[in-house]
Write a protein that holds these residues in place. Structure first.
Motif, PDB file in Angstrom:
ATOM      1  N   MET A 384      -0.571  47.670 -21.844  1.00 51.35           N
ATOM      2  CA  MET A 384      -1.791  47.553 -21.046  1.00 51.35           C
ATOM      3  C   MET A 384      -2.730  48.737 -21.319  1.00 51.35           C
ATOM      4  SD  MET A 384      -0.076  46.506 -17.435  1.00 51.35           S
ATOM      5  CE  MET A 384       1.190  45.263 -17.351  1.00 51.35           C
ATOM      6  N   ASP A 385      -3.931  48.601 -20.817  1.00 50.12           N
ATOM      7  CA  ASP A 385      -4.905  49.686 -20.898  1.00 50.12           C
ATOM      8  C   ASP A 385      -4.708  50.575 -19.681  1.00 50.12           C
ATOM      9  OD1 ASP A 385      -6.978  51.334 -21.472  1.00 50.12           O
ATOM     10  OD2 ASP A 385      -8.566  49.892 -20.970  1.00 50.12           O
ATOM     11  N   ASP A 741      -4.126  48.758 -35.057  1.00 51.89           N
ATOM     12  CA  ASP A 741      -3.984  50.125 -34.548  1.00 51.89           C
ATOM     13  C   ASP A 741      -4.344  50.142 -33.074  1.00 51.89           C
ATOM     14  OD1 ASP A 741      -3.814  52.769 -34.115  1.00 51.89           O
ATOM     15  OD2 ASP A 741      -5.237  53.372 -35.672  1.00 51.89           O
ATOM     16  N   LYS A 742      -3.455  50.659 -32.270  1.00 51.65           N
ATOM     17  CA  LYS A 742      -3.687  50.655 -30.815  1.00 51.65           C
ATOM     18  C   LYS A 742      -4.677  51.735 -30.395  1.00 51.65           C
ATOM     19  CE  LYS A 742      -0.118  50.216 -28.147  1.00 51.65           C
ATOM     20  NZ  LYS A 742       1.194  50.425 -27.542  1.00 51.65           N
ATOM     21  N   VAL A 743      -4.787  52.782 -31.197  1.00 49.99           N
ATOM     22  CA  VAL A 743      -5.657  53.885 -30.807  1.00 49.99           C
ATOM     23  C   VAL A 743      -7.101  53.437 -30.883  1.00 49.99           C
ATOM     24  CG1 VAL A 743      -6.340  56.236 -31.287  1.00 49.99           C
ATOM     25  CG2 VAL A 743      -3.979  55.525 -31.662  1.00 49.99           C
ATOM     26  N   GLY A 744      -7.833  53.506 -29.812  1.00 48.95           N
ATOM     27  CA  GLY A 744      -9.238  53.123 -29.768  1.00 48.95           C
ATOM     28  C   GLY A 744      -9.466  51.641 -29.748  1.00 48.95           C
ATOM     29  N   SER A 745      -8.401  50.846 -29.684  1.00 49.72           N
ATOM     30  CA  SER A 745      -8.565  49.394 -29.698  1.00 49.72           C
ATOM     31  C   SER A 745      -9.081  48.916 -28.366  1.00 49.72           C
ATOM     32  CB  SER A 745      -7.218  48.728 -30.012  1.00 49.72           C
ATOM     33  OG  SER A 745      -7.339  47.343 -29.885  1.00 49.72           O
ATOM     34  N   ASN A 746      -9.952  47.912 -28.413  1.00 47.59           N
ATOM     35  CA  ASN A 746     -10.476  47.315 -27.191  1.00 47.59           C
ATOM     36  C   ASN A 746      -9.699  46.080 -26.803  1.00 47.59           C
ATOM     37  OD1 ASN A 746     -12.546  49.188 -26.890  1.00 47.59           O
ATOM     38  ND2 ASN A 746     -13.842  48.114 -28.391  1.00 47.59           N
ATOM     39  N   ASN A 748      -7.514  43.861 -24.990  1.00 51.68           N
ATOM     40  CA  ASN A 748      -7.007  43.900 -23.622  1.00 51.68           C
ATOM     41  C   ASN A 748      -5.895  42.886 -23.400  1.00 51.68           C
ATOM     42  OD1 ASN A 748      -8.651  45.962 -22.719  1.00 51.68           O
ATOM     43  ND2 ASN A 748     -10.378  44.578 -22.400  1.00 51.68           N
ATOM     44  N   GLN A 749      -5.382  42.364 -24.507  1.00 50.83           N
ATOM     45  CA  GLN A 749      -4.280  41.433 -24.349  1.00 50.83           C
ATOM     46  C   GLN A 749      -3.104  42.150 -23.713  1.00 50.83           C
ATOM     47  OE1 GLN A 749      -4.121  39.467 -28.275  1.00 50.83           O
ATOM     48  NE2 GLN A 749      -2.740  38.107 -27.240  1.00 50.83           N
ATOM     49  N   GLY A 750      -2.459  41.485 -22.808  1.00 47.20           N
ATOM     50  CA  GLY A 750      -1.297  42.100 -22.168  1.00 47.20           C
ATOM     51  C   GLY A 750      -1.634  42.752 -20.873  1.00 47.20           C
TER      52      GLY A 750
END
Length: 963
Positions: A384-385, A741-746, A748-750
């Protein structure tokens, strides 16, 4: 009068010769004490004979000659007596050398003492006597005699005080008395002549008394020596087992004292019992055997003891004719009793071992079910974010749970516990990940105690190694944990260094240095012993069983390594772990290694899979929700099923790339479901689809057995993300997988939206559901009240059906099906927080698997009533939240027929007989949840009214008419 003393002395002469002859004739002169005594006898005879001649003389010159002969015997007597006493009483060499050496001074002294001018002879009433003329030689002779007497006296006293055996002490006391008499006699014929008085033959008489005492002493010593003549006597008195001697005609001739007591026979009894009178024998004639000896089992008639008879032939001459038999009786009753106790203990141990195996198998599911929720939901939260601080805490939770899972896998491995051996699980692993795990787990603990945690490693260590990473990590975490525990201030340093390497292998040194309490040198040897806590006073209050280092040492030894300890008390310790590992990828870890490393997927990238359908089959709702959430986060299309038949129907309509099947399910288990699915046309080609078994069975060998049964892969519960991703990568085409890449990714799945839970709402649920742990239940069911209520709704909908099916199997005595269904109810009750019910269900499952069906019979009604009470409370909660109407509840009450009511009535009757009136009220409350035949509805209503006044007698009469 003047002939009496000479006659006595002459008699001493004759007896001394007899003692000498007896000693010589006995043929024991090979022993030193007998040779010395023989010399003493000859010396005594010469002494007596010489002074006999002195006292019968009338002419002084003749008396002088006889005294010379007597004095030769005197000096010989004193020398031999000194040697004999020292030998008999085993004095030390220093004392013996002094005493024996001094005695030899008598030899030169003799030639001076016997000169004519030294002595004056004169007649007296007892015969010819004498006195010493003043001079140095007579004075020296007197001093010599006194010193010899004192030496003898001192040797005996010393021996009495220091002797270890009572025999020597008794001998010493007898010789001591004789010494006193001899010393008194010396006053008469050695001291008196020196002061001018006529000599009286005191020592001449007393020396013979000493000879007699020595004769008895030598006889005693001779008898104490083992030889052919006395061997049978020693055997007779020394053996503490019954011994019987029979002649060639099988007549009893002799038995020792122990035998008389053993058979309870009076020694004065004239009748000699035959062997048949003493024992119950299997053979009619135990003396009929060809060998020289043989053993026979028998039971003693007098005391009913189990014995072994060792029967030995007695041979006498060169013709080897048997003249009799010696029987040695061995009482085996204690051994037989011990063997029976041992057999019983072995049976109990075997039963305990089976019970332990069953317990561990069940506990595998019990412990790993909540771990499934912990690791699964941790994984979902990490996708999650969320805030970075929260992410760090969740990561700590996740990896700590992974470490706990590794520990549980060791504890629950039955074969390891039974064999005492730990089997290594080798595999490739990333060295940096190992170091990262240690840092994530230990750094927060050190920081919490205010300690500095230094982390160092050689960046030339190869990137990928092969070994048992789980156990290496466990060992290092254990040592680091101990360092944190026992360090109150200062620092802890972890370092990894290369000792040596080749192209294929590398030897590593892991060092953990702390500034803690340290270890005393005398305690270092105890450090790796099980359950050993060092310096309990200093370390009081620190938790731990003392097993950690013992297990760690075992692991490292199994890997061919070693653990070294260097410690200074109150200053700190350094633990060094040295192991050798295989090199898989020699690239140094200083280079970037994350790009294709699945171990770090949770941290650096997200794997997404497109156009792929999977099916998850599990009878546990929580497990389904967790699996659904995790798999959906990868972009997979997830279908779920709660039983095997439902899964088969879904497979008939759809084609799934991977099927995840729970191993233990009611009706159809995972293996049966897998077998049926493989029969379907669209699933015959197993190259395009795979079936993975989901199991909480952590017992050694489970994976191999399940793979052999037909599954393509094995996935443990709780689901390990790394293992899951390995399965996905292996079984899903590469073109369907992408990495983001999860870093900086927008992305929002999950994301998951959790509703808030107010304190009032929690209190309301706690009041309405007193049997449940509400917070725990909400967390297990998804973390929201809405999810929790949905699970309660499902539980209520199927609860009556489940308990009815369970009761039906119990009534039919179908315990195998009962175990499967109670296993399902165990999971249901555990997931909704009904801890007490879950424990009772688990206990029934455990006892049922071990064959204790009586336990199920004794506890079914209790479980049923408590479960029905829980369903009643759940119903009230659902009505409160408008999820169930009163009318619907009434119309959906299950119907109970007459056969099902009778056991309830019997239970009421039993409770009344046992004065368990509270249970009667519980049963009456629970039965209201059913639709009853009119006949029994009115009866139970009447019983309830009577119970209000506790009219139990009337209730008994009613029940007797019906039952």
């Amino acid at each position: 009068m003047n002939l009496i003393i000479p006659e006595i002395i002459f008699a001493f002469f004759v007896l001394a010769l007899y003692f000498a002859y007896s000693t010589f004739h006995h043929k024991d002169l090979k022993f030193s004490e007998n040779r010395l005594f023989f010399v003493l006898c000859i010396s005594s005879a010469i002494w007596s004979f010489g002074f006999f001649g002195v006292f019968i003389q009338t002419i002084p010159d003749n008396a002088y000659i006889w005294r010379g002969i007597g004095m030769a015997g005197t000096f010989a007597y004193l020398i031999s007596a000194q040697f004999l006493v020292c030998h008999l009483f085993k004095v030390s060499k220093k004392i013996r050398y002094f005493c024996e050496g001094f005695s030899f001074l008598g030899i030169p002294l003799y030639f001076f003492v016997i000169q004519k001018e030294q002595t004056t002879y004169k007649p007296s009433a007892i015969g010819m006597t004498y006195s010493f003329n003043p001079g140095i030689w007579n004075t020296l002779y007197t001093a010599y005699s006194v010193i010899i007497a004192i030496n003898l006296f001192w040797v005996v006293i010393y021996s009495i005080c220091h002797a270890k055996s009572q025999r020597i002490k008794d001998l010493g006391k007898k010789v001591l008395g004789t010494e006193i008499v001899i010393m008194f006699g010396m006053v008469l014929d050695t001291i008196f002549p020196l002061i001018g008085l006529a000599a009286i033959p005191g020592s001449t008489i007393s020396q013979f008394l000493g000879l007699c005492v020595m004769y008895k002493t030598i006889t005693f010593v001779r008898r104490a020596k083992i030889n052919i003549e006395n061997m049978s006597e020693f055997i007779y008195y020394s053996l503490k087992v019954p011994v019987l001697v029979y002649d060639a005609n099988q007549n009893l001739k002799l038995m020792n004292d122990v035998a008389f007591d053993f058979f309870n026979i009076d020694k004065n009894e004239q009748t000699k019992p035959n062997i048949d009178d003493l024992f119950v024998l299997k053979s009619s004639n135990v003396f009929d055997f060809a060998e020289s000896s043989h053993d026979v089992d028998a039971i003693c008639i007098s005391n009913n003891l189990y014995c072994t008879l060792s029967i030995n032939r007695i041979f006498y001459d060169k013709y080897d004719d048997s003249i009799g038999y010696i029987i040695i009786v061995t009482d085996l009753s204690e051994k037989m009793r011990a063997m029976k106790e041992l057999e019983q203990a072995m049976k109990e141990a075997e039963y305990a071992n089976k019970a332990k195996s069953t317990f561990l198998a069940n506990m595998s599911h019990e412990i790993r079910t909540p771990l499934n929720a912990i690791t699964g939901f941790s994984e979902l939260i990490l996708r999650m974010d969320i805030d970075e601080q929260v992410r760090r805490h969740v990561e700590d939770i996740k990896w700590s749970s992974h470490n706990l899972l590794a520990i549980i896998n060791d504890i629950l491995d039955i074969s390891k516990i039974e064999s005492g051996k730990i089997e290594l699980v080798l595999g490739d692993y990333y060295a940096a990940n190992l170091f990262n795990d240690l840092k994530v787990i230990i750094a927060p603990q050190a920081e919490k105690k205010g300690l500095t945690f230094n982390f160092e490693f050689d960046d030339e260590i190869p990137k990928v190694l092969n070994g048992d990473k789980t156990r290496i990590r466990g060992v290092l975490i254990n040592i680091l944990n101990n360092a944190v525990k026992y360090t109150h201030k200062g620092s802890i340093t972890f370092s990894a260094r290369i000792i040596s390497r080749t192209d294929t292998k590398i030897k590593l040194s892991y060092e953990v240095t702390d500034t803690g309490s340290g270890i005393k040198k005398e305690n270092l040897d105890k450090l790796f012993e099980s359950f050993e806590r060092i310096d309990k006073r200093v370390n009081y209050g620190i938790e731990g069983s003392g097993l950690g280092l013992s297990i760690a040492n075992g692991y490292i030894s199994l890997m061919g390594g070693e653990i070294k300890v260097d410690s200074t008390y109150k200053k700190g310790s350094t633990f060094t772990v040295i192991i050798e590992q295989d090199i898989v990828d020699a690239t140094p870890i200083k280079h970037d290694y994350f790009a294709n490393n699945p171990d770090t997927s949770y941290d650096l990238y997200q794997m997404y899979i497109k156009d792929t359908k999977v099916l998850v089959v599990d009878d546990n709702i929580i497990n389904l929700r967790v699996a659904d959430g995790i798999l959906s986060s990868y972009g997979l299309n997830v279908d779920t099923a709660t039983c095997g038949s439902e899964a088969i129907n879904l497979c008939k309509k759809n084609t799934y790339s991977i099927l995840f099947l729970d191993q233990m399910m009611p009706e159809m288990d995972g293996i049966e479901t897998m077998t049926e699915i493989r029969k379907l046309d669209n699933y015959k080609d197993n190259s395009t689809y795979k079936i993975v078994v989901l199991t909480a069975d952590a017992i050694k060998g489970a994976r191999d057995n399940l793979i052999k049964s037909g599954f393509d892969e094995y996935l443990g519960k709780p689901i390990n993300i790394k293992q899951l991703e390995r399965v996905l990568i292996n079984y899903i085409p590469e073109e369907k997988i992408t990495y983001v890449d999860k870093v900086g990714s927008n992305n929002n799945q999950g994301k998951t939206k959790h509703d808030s839970i107010t304190k009032n709402e929690l209190n309301t649920l706690k009041d309405m559901l007193p049997q449940l742990s509400i917070e725990e239940a909400i967390n297990r069911c998804g973390g929201t009240v809405a999810d929790f209520l949905k699970i309660l709704q499902v539980t209520h909908s199927f609860g009556m059906k489940q308990i009815s099916e369970l009761e039906e199997t119990w009534m039919k005595l179908d315990y195998q099906t009962y175990i499967i269904k109670i296993h399902s109810l165990k999971s249901t009750t555990k997931n909704i927080g009904a801890t007490s019910l879950a424990k009772l269900a688990a206990r029934q499952e455990e006892q049922g698997r071990s064959g204790n069906q009586q336990f199920i019979d004794d506890n079914f009604i209790k479980f049923k009533m408590e479960y029905l009470e829980l369903l009643e409370h759940i119903k009230k909660v659902l009505i409160h939240y408008d999820m169930l109407s009163e009318q619907k509840v009434k119309n959906t009450l299950p119907i109970i027929d007459e056969d099902q009511v009778i056991p309830v009535l019997k239970n009421i009757e039993r409770c009344i007989e046992d004065f368990e009136f509270a249970k009667v009220f519980d049963i009456l409350d629970q039965i209201k949840g059913y639709q009853l035949p009119d006949k029994y509805a009115s009866l139970l209503q009447q019983i309830e009214e009577l119970m209000q006044d506790l009219n139990v007698d009337e209730i008994k009469e009613l029940l007797e008419q019906i039952i």
